[in-house]
Design a protein around this motif. Structure first.
Motif, PDB file in Angstrom:
ATOM      1  N   TYR A 338       0.713  -1.227  -0.133  1.00 24.43           N
ATOM      2  CA  TYR A 338      -0.135  -0.082   0.139  1.00 24.43           C
ATOM      3  C   TYR A 338       0.903   1.149  -0.009  1.00 24.43           C
ATOM      4  N   ILE A 341      -3.327   5.438   1.089  1.00 24.63           N
ATOM      5  CA  ILE A 341      -4.925   5.323   1.605  1.00 24.63           C
ATOM      6  C   ILE A 341      -5.444   6.456   1.995  1.00 24.63           C
ATOM      7  N   TYR A 366       0.441  -5.543   0.859  1.00 24.50           N
ATOM      8  CA  TYR A 366      -1.162  -5.953   0.643  1.00 24.50           C
ATOM      9  C   TYR A 366      -1.516  -7.070   1.085  1.00 24.50           C
ATOM     10  N   PRO A 400     -13.452  -0.172  -0.616  1.00 25.13           N
ATOM     11  CA  PRO A 400     -12.192   0.047  -1.011  1.00 25.13           C
ATOM     12  C   PRO A 400     -11.892  -0.019  -2.285  1.00 25.13           C
ATOM     13  N   GLU A 402      -9.236   0.614  -5.511  1.00 21.40           N
ATOM     14  CA  GLU A 402      -7.750   0.628  -6.040  1.00 21.40           C
ATOM     15  C   GLU A 402      -7.798   1.607  -7.143  1.00 21.40           C
ATOM     16  N   LEU A 412      -5.001   3.301  -2.657  1.00 21.05           N
ATOM     17  CA  LEU A 412      -6.249   3.154  -2.157  1.00 21.05           C
ATOM     18  C   LEU A 412      -7.269   3.908  -1.830  1.00 21.05           C
TER      19      LEU A 412
END
Length: 885
Positions: A338, A341, A366, A400, A402, A412
């Protein structure tokens, strides 16, 4: 000329025959002609138009003629071509019913443009009865309920194929992939057109998975990939005879040539190939399990950061008649992290708050499963969904997304839709056919008008399970949101189980078999005692508890007790009232008038009040009780020696228990803990007395018994993997005194060892603590001329692994393996919590609603008990209602 004349004669005869046929038709003398057969006079190249003048059916005995005509699609008045598709379609439709062995349609009469049809049928035989060959009775009974064969069923190919498929599928689910089924028909001599079916089943050997080959895995080892397969396992191998010589030679060569990694691989391969044990999981092949485990492998890779992992190919190959192999090819892909976020749409909570609950930070590997769990529902902790739903945000959602995948990094974006807070409109309970509504309602934590809280729904489910009136595995809250007005209805579905129990047992104590009969009515109703219709067999439904118990080994020993508990005193608060009475008589069996009679009589009364606390949290409870007990001895010192063996001794004590219980359910808890700290105290009479206790006799010294007793009991439950529960327990007790001139009372002592069912539990207030691997009460200090009068201190430590075989409420069964340690001491001068007697073993627990929890354990005690040669070693223990636990 002669030839021409012969031809003319033939023509004339042919015309005459045709005219005769026409005349015959006009006189209803037309012979039946099959339509569609090779001998049919109808010309397929020149079909004729007819109107159906009538339809009749021949050859049926058990079917309705009108239904057959309807199924054929032929109706009086229909226009058809003969020959034509209508007739062919009618034959096909009747064939498709599977009811007939032969179907034909013929023209029985033709009158001008009208044709009269006859449907000729031969019915298939019907099933009279059926039997199995090659199966045990229990197997046949299981199959019988699945195939659903009944007398009168048509014995056709469809029935046979269906029956054969069901049987083969049933045994395939048990690992018998090569099951053969042969169905034979035997005419029933007593009924026409009926047959008996003899279903011969040959299961053949179970098909086991001999090996699983993994290809393409680099980041995860083969064992790691196989471990992700929860149900699909290789067959166990135990081959200690495979020689170690070649292994030692190869490993030595690798070591001397500086190839340690190769040496480790050889050792691992040898032990994997020769010592692969399979205890908790079988290696049978089930296609559904394999498909599920392929998904589990991908999930395992996703947890490690391999977002693009997939199973490229999977195949099964035969090794021999009862063994197969599975080959999987894995594509791992790149490992992802990640990078960023972001939270979008959140107004109730700040980004940092949500990120802290989420537990996933930029730079972390991830992990799709961890992300979804911490967003939606984490059974072992807190999650973002709980944060919102416990505050009424029932319509909350978090998605969530991507937004960017670049190289090995993922950006994310978690899109929040908070919605409005929802209030509870209606709360209902369904399925409580025996337990009265008010008993269930008072346990509900969700009430109309409250803000919705998922935590309170879960808590209510736990409270209903802990009542023990309902099947804990099937309690299901039904949440029905109404987005139009922002409300929600909550219904709890429950399934009643038997709460009453009977205890019928025999125990061994002091060289005698002691019989016990006990009855516990755990959902009793005192207010309905005088209502005749309520006795079914006893008044029930109000959640009260009534217990009666009788114990004896004959006229020398009798003990009876009774207790009653009202869990909601006054009906408004969870404050319980418990009243208990008991009486025990121990004697040498002589008549009361005999001067040689020896007796020991105990009478007792206990009154206690229990409360649920709201602080520190509402899992805490507080119990307070008053205990009155009187011991009357007459010439009695054979088991219990105090004073002259004649006299009266009185106990008046106050008992307080502070506890916390958060276990998920009482029978097979998978999570939570149970903690209690208790103290029992008598008034310190001697501190207010001017008597010189050093000169008093034991009869006078112990006339008013004084002591204080502390006990600690703790249990923790953690579900390690699916249904496999780790249970740890600690028990500790200490019996103290106020006055050193009196010392520790000979009453109220601790007796450790055995199954906890030795009897005489009310004798001198002693406490029997079970411990497996040792004989009853053998881990207990001895003195007073080798008389075992118990310890002042005890400690016991237990570690168990539990796995359920059945969670059915009518018969809950689970197995366990344990290691245990404990000891008891005469005082702190000899106390050492690490100086313990050790044991290990395994056992099984069966919960039957009528009898409670029954247990059978085998334990091995590792440490000898001085003076008792047979106290340790191999020991079997039978327990009732957790007498050992």
């Amino acid at each position: 000329m002669i030839q021409m004349n012969r031809m003319n004669i033939r023509k004339l005869l042919y015309v005459a025959l045709i005219l005769a046929g026409i005349v015959a038709s006009s006189n209803d003398m037309f012979g039946q002609i099959s339509i569609g057969s090779d001998l049919s006079p109808f010309d397929y190249s020149r079909p004729k138009d007819y109107e159906i003048g009538g339809v009749k059916v021949n050859g049926i005995k058990y079917l309705d003629e009108n239904v057959i005509i309807m199924l054929s699609g032929l109706s009086v008045g229909d226009k058809i071509k003969v020959p034509g598709d209508k007739i062919t379609e009618a034959i096909r439709k009747l064939w498709d019913q599977g009811l007939f062995e032969d179907v034909g349609i013929s023209a029985s009469n033709i009158q001008g443009g009208l044709i009269f049809l006859t449907i000729d049928l031969k019915e298939r035989p019907r099933v009279s009865k059926f039997s199995f060959d090659g199966l045990r009775k229990t197997e046949a009974d299981d199959i019988r309920t699945k195939i659903n064969l009944a007398r009168g069923d048509i014995a056709n190919d469809h029935l046979f194929v269906k029956t054969r498929t069901i049987i083969q599928k049933h045994f395939a689910e048990k690992g018998y992939l090569n099951t053969e089924v042969d169905i034979q028909q035997v005419p029933d001599g007593s009924r026409e057109n009926y047959v008996d079916l003899n279903i011969k089943v040959k299961k053949n050997d179970k098909v086991k998975i001999r090996e699983i080959i993994i290809e393409g895995n680099e980041s995860l080892s083969t064992d790691q990939v196989k471990s992700a397969m929860k149900e699909t396992k290789e067959r166990g191998v135990f081959n200690p005879l495979n020689p170690l010589g070649p292994l030692v030679a190869d490993v030595s060569k690798d070591v001397f040539t500086l190839k340690p990694y190769s040496a480790l691989q050889r050792i691992e391969t040898y032990f994997t190939d020769n010592y692969r044990l399979r205890i908790f999981k079988s290696s049978k092949y089930l296609e559904a399990n394999v498909e599920e485990d392929l998904v589990n492998i991908v999930k395992k890779y996703n947890q490690k950061g391999y977002r693009d992992a997939q199973i490229v190919t999977d195949s099964m190959y035969k090794i021999d008649g009862s063994n197969i192999g599975i080959k999987l090819k894995v594509f791992e892909g790149e490992k992802y992290y990640y990078r960023k976020i972001d939270w979008v749409g959140n107004t109730k909570y700040e980004d940092k708050t949500l990120s802290a609950v989420l537990g996933v930070q930029p730079g972390d590997v991830y992990n799709k499963e961890l992300l979804e769990t911490n967003l939606s529902y984490n059974p072992n902790g807190f999650d973002v969904s709980s944060l919102y739903m416990d505050d009424g945000y029932l319509f909350f959602s978090a998605e969530p997304v991507e937004v960017l995948v670049e190289n090995d990094s993922i950006d994310l974006e978690i899109r929040i839709r908070e919605g409005k807070q929802a209030r509870i409109s209606n709360v209902g309970v369904k399925g409580n056919t025996k337990t009265n509504d008010h008993v269930v309602i008072r346990e509900l934590r969700t009430r109309p008008g409250q803000m919705f809280s998922r935590e309170l729904v879960i808590r209510t489910t736990r409270e209903l399970a802990n009542l023990r009136y309902f099947n804990a595995e099937t309690i299901a809250p039904d949440i029905q949101p109404n987005m139009t007005d922002g409300t929600v209805d909550v219904d709890y579905s429950v399934e009643e189980t038997s709460a009453d129990q009977i205890e019928l047992s025999g125990g061994w104590g002091y060289g005698r078999v002691i019989g016990t009969l006990g009855l516990s009515f755990n959902n009793f109703s005192l207010r309905n005692v005088f209502k005749k219709d309520a006795w079914r067999p006893v008044p029930s439904g109000d959640g009260q508890k009534l217990s009666v118990r009788f114990q004896t080994y004959g006229k020398g020993y009798m003990n009876y007790s009774a207790s009653f508990t009202e869990p909601w005193l006054g009906g408004k608060k969870p404050t319980s009232l418990t009243v208990s009475l008991y009486h025990s008589l121990y004697s040498n069996g002589l008549a009361r008038s005999d001067t040689n009679r020896a007796s020991f009589v105990i009478n007792g009364l206990t009154v206690g009040i229990g409360q649920r606390l709201t602080w520190p949290d509402d899992y805490f409870t507080l119990y307070q009780g008053l205990n009155l007990m009187r011991y009357d001895l007459k010439n009695y010192s054979s088991i219990f020696k105090v004073g002259t063996g004649t006299g009266s001794f009185n106990v008046f004590s106050y008992n307080i228990v502070f506890g916390r219980n958060s276990i998920s359910q009482p029978i097979f808890p998978r999570s939570g803990s149970d903690f209690s700290l208790s103290a029992e105290l008598t008034p310190p009479y001697s501190l207010f007395s001017t008597k010189d206790y050093t000169t008093l006799s034991e009869n006078d010294k112990y006339k008013m018994v004084e002591f204080y007793k502390w006990k600690l009991n703790t249990s923790w439950y953690v579900e390690t993997v699916n249904k496999l529960v780790l249970a740890t327990r600690l028990k500790f007790g200490f019996l103290g005194y106020y006055n050193s001139d009196i010392g520790v009372t000979p009453f109220q002592r601790f007796y450790l060892g055995g199954d906890g069912l030795s009897g005489y539990n009310n004798l001198d207030g002693r406490e029997i603590i079970g411990m497996r691997g040792y004989g009853n009460e053998t881990i207990t200090p001895y003195y007073y001329e080798d008389k075992n009068i118990g310890g002042n201190i005890f400690a016991k430590y237990t570690l168990e692994l539990r796995y359920p075989f059945s969670l059915n409420p009518s018969a809950t069964i689970y197995g366990l393996g344990f290691i245990e340690a404990g000891n008891s001491w005469l005082g702190f001068d000899s106390f050492n919590p690490f100086d313990v007697k050790r044991s290990a073993g395994f056992g099984v627990r069966v919960f039957l609603p009528m009898f409670g929890i029954l247990g059978l354990d085998w334990g091995y005690g590792f440490d000898e008990i001085p003076g008792i040669p047979s106290a340790n070693g191999s020991q079997f223990h039978f327990s009732i209602n957790q007498s050992i636990d």
